[in-house]
Design a protein around this motif. Structure first.
Motif, mmCIF file in Angstrom:
data_model
loop_
_atom_site.group_PDB
_atom_site.id
_atom_site.type_symbol
_atom_site.label_atom_id
_atom_site.label_comp_id
_atom_site.label_asym_id
_atom_site.label_seq_id
_atom_site.Cartn_x
_atom_site.Cartn_y
_atom_site.Cartn_z
ATOM 1 N N ILE A 130 0.703 -0.680 38.125
ATOM 2 C CA ILE A 130 -0.335 -0.191 39.024
ATOM 3 C C ILE A 130 -1.639 -0.903 38.670
ATOM 4 O O ILE A 130 -2.133 -0.809 37.546
ATOM 5 C CB ILE A 130 -0.495 1.341 38.874
ATOM 6 N N ASP A 131 -2.189 -1.643 39.641
ATOM 7 C CA ASP A 131 -3.392 -2.432 39.371
ATOM 8 C C ASP A 131 -4.618 -1.563 39.153
ATOM 9 O O ASP A 131 -5.453 -1.859 38.293
ATOM 10 C CB ASP A 131 -3.668 -3.389 40.540
ATOM 11 N N SER A 132 -4.753 -0.516 39.968
ATOM 12 C CA SER A 132 -5.954 0.308 39.907
ATOM 13 C C SER A 132 -5.592 1.778 40.062
ATOM 14 O O SER A 132 -4.712 2.132 40.844
ATOM 15 C CB SER A 132 -6.943 -0.076 41.026
ATOM 16 N N VAL A 133 -6.274 2.612 39.294
ATOM 17 C CA VAL A 133 -6.091 4.053 39.345
ATOM 18 C C VAL A 133 -7.423 4.696 39.702
ATOM 19 O O VAL A 133 -8.448 4.411 39.068
ATOM 20 C CB VAL A 133 -5.592 4.608 37.987
ATOM 21 N N PHE A 134 -7.411 5.557 40.722
ATOM 22 C CA PHE A 134 -8.594 6.301 41.126
ATOM 23 C C PHE A 134 -8.341 7.791 40.890
ATOM 24 O O PHE A 134 -7.268 8.298 41.214
ATOM 25 C CB PHE A 134 -8.907 6.092 42.610
ATOM 26 N N VAL A 135 -9.310 8.473 40.327
ATOM 27 C CA VAL A 135 -9.252 9.924 40.168
ATOM 28 C C VAL A 135 -10.492 10.512 40.820
ATOM 29 O O VAL A 135 -11.619 10.175 40.457
ATOM 30 C CB VAL A 135 -9.184 10.336 38.686
ATOM 31 N N ILE A 154 -5.435 11.820 43.051
ATOM 32 C CA ILE A 154 -5.044 10.623 42.307
ATOM 33 C C ILE A 154 -4.552 9.582 43.299
ATOM 34 O O ILE A 154 -3.721 9.866 44.160
ATOM 35 C CB ILE A 154 -3.941 10.940 41.286
ATOM 36 N N LYS A 155 -5.075 8.356 43.169
ATOM 37 C CA LYS A 155 -4.637 7.248 44.010
ATOM 38 C C LYS A 155 -4.237 6.066 43.134
ATOM 39 O O LYS A 155 -4.887 5.781 42.129
ATOM 40 C CB LYS A 155 -5.754 6.805 44.961
ATOM 41 N N PHE A 156 -3.160 5.391 43.540
ATOM 42 C CA PHE A 156 -2.711 4.163 42.890
ATOM 43 C C PHE A 156 -2.830 3.015 43.882
ATOM 44 O O PHE A 156 -2.539 3.174 45.077
ATOM 45 C CB PHE A 156 -1.244 4.252 42.460
ATOM 46 N N TYR A 157 -3.223 1.848 43.372
ATOM 47 C CA TYR A 157 -3.228 0.629 44.160
ATOM 48 C C TYR A 157 -2.401 -0.435 43.446
ATOM 49 O O TYR A 157 -2.455 -0.558 42.217
ATOM 50 C CB TYR A 157 -4.652 0.102 44.366
ATOM 51 N N ARG A 158 -1.606 -1.172 44.232
ATOM 52 C CA ARG A 158 -0.833 -2.294 43.717
ATOM 53 C C ARG A 158 -1.090 -3.498 44.601
ATOM 54 O O ARG A 158 -0.875 -3.436 45.804
ATOM 55 C CB ARG A 158 0.657 -1.933 43.682
ATOM 56 N N LYS A 159 -1.608 -4.559 43.987
ATOM 57 C CA LYS A 159 -1.949 -5.790 44.715
ATOM 58 C C LYS A 159 -2.882 -5.503 45.887
ATOM 59 O O LYS A 159 -2.734 -6.060 46.989
ATOM 60 C CB LYS A 159 -0.691 -6.506 45.178
ATOM 61 N N GLY A 160 -3.835 -4.626 45.664
ATOM 62 C CA GLY A 160 -4.848 -4.326 46.663
ATOM 63 C C GLY A 160 -4.438 -3.329 47.717
ATOM 64 O O GLY A 160 -5.251 -2.955 48.566
ATOM 65 N N ASN A 161 -3.193 -2.851 47.681
ATOM 66 C CA ASN A 161 -2.702 -1.901 48.676
ATOM 67 C C ASN A 161 -2.547 -0.514 48.059
ATOM 68 O O ASN A 161 -2.043 -0.376 46.939
ATOM 69 C CB ASN A 161 -1.348 -2.356 49.229
ATOM 70 N N GLU A 162 -2.971 0.505 48.808
ATOM 71 C CA GLU A 162 -2.782 1.876 48.338
ATOM 72 C C GLU A 162 -1.300 2.222 48.412
ATOM 73 O O GLU A 162 -0.685 2.157 49.476
ATOM 74 C CB GLU A 162 -3.587 2.846 49.191
#
Length: 285
Positions: A55-60, A101-109
């Motif tokens: 997972i490239d980015s994690v948002f909370v 909680i949100k996950f992004y992989r390669k710029g896509n949610e």
């Protein structure tokens, strides 16, 4: 938007804030964490462990807390947040109630979910990006043997504590393991003059049998020091058996230190790919 705080006991890491709102994010909680919800995110989707699946980015709660800012990816079978050398004794902190909680992989949610968190420490297991996570109590505080190895006790045995988690699939990556697994330990697989051995049935249960998405309590196990003048550790053997007594986790051994509390997380696909196995995560080192 809820106020969100990140407790980190290691060096400070700078995070970027994104979106149209300003979100408060600090490294020193302004409120007493005793009345807050603290949590870790554990990503155990049955995927190969590589950069493409991370997972490239994690948002909370709308705040970017990991990934593209340089804080590191959330790897498959990984726990976030983590401290020095990927130690997992750190927690996110927020107000109790619904947390997004949100996950992004390669710029896509790829994941967007709300999870209901309570006061205290808990673990949020994401096992499929199409499913809501499973939340388990972290069982804090972690108790340990007060008689850790010292100059006075270096010639004695002592204890560690182990908790087993079952997040394994069976046959394919969409079918959770259907039965319950009894996790066990012994000092050694062989039978010798020392009296150690598992081949003769000298296995000890770790908690009760657990199904998919469940975990045992922390169970005390015995550690015999293998090096006379040392802090104290031993290579212990572990296995899992099903309800009929068949071995489903075999030939597994881990060096275990006196005084630690360790999570043994069973993940992957039993009889499929990626192969099921144990990932260790330290609760107290």
């Amino acid at each position: 938007m809820k106020k969100f705080t990140y407790i980190l006991f290691s060096a400070l890491v700078a995070f970027a804030l994104v979106g149209c709102e300003q979100h408060e994010l600090s490294f020193a909680p302004s409120e007493d964490a005793e009345n807050m919800a603290e949590f870790q995110i554990i990503y155990v989707e049955p995927l190969a462990v590589n950069a493409n699946n991370a997972i490239d980015s994690v948002f909370v709660n709308g705040v970017l807390v990991g990934g593209s800012t340089g804080a590191g990816q959330l790897a498959v079978n990984g726990t976030y947040p983590y401290g020095p050398s990927t130690a997992t004794g750190t927690f996110f902190t927020t107000t109790p109630g619904l947390t997004n909680i949100k996950f992004y992989r390669k710029g896509n949610e790829v994941y967007n979910t709300d999870v209901d968190l309570k006061v205290g420490k808990q673990e949020v297991f994401v096992y499929k990006l199409t499913e809501r996570p499973i939340v388990l109590d972290n069982l804090y505080p972690y108790k340990y043997n007060p008689e850790r190895a010292t100059v006075q006790t270096f010639n004695t045995d002592s204890v560690a504590r182990i908790r087993f988690y079952n997040f394994a699939f069976s046959g394919n990556a969409n079918t959770p393991y259907s039965g319950k697994i009894q996790y066990q330990w012994c000092h050694d697989k062989s039978v010798g003059a020392t009296g150690r051995g598992g081949a003769d049935g000298n296995w000890h249960n770790i908690g009760e049998p657990v199904g998919f998405g469940e975990a045992t309590t922390y169970e005390i196990i015995q550690v015999w020091k293998e090096t006379f003048n040392s802090q104290g550790q031993e290579q212990l053997w572990f296995r899992g058996i099903d309800e009929a007594g068949n071995v489903v986790i075999a030939n597994d051994y881990w060096t275990t230190l006196i005084g630690v509390s360790i999570k043994h997380i069973y993940r992957g696909v039993k009889g499929g790919s990626p192969s099921a196995g144990i990932t260790l995560s330290g609760a107290l080192r």
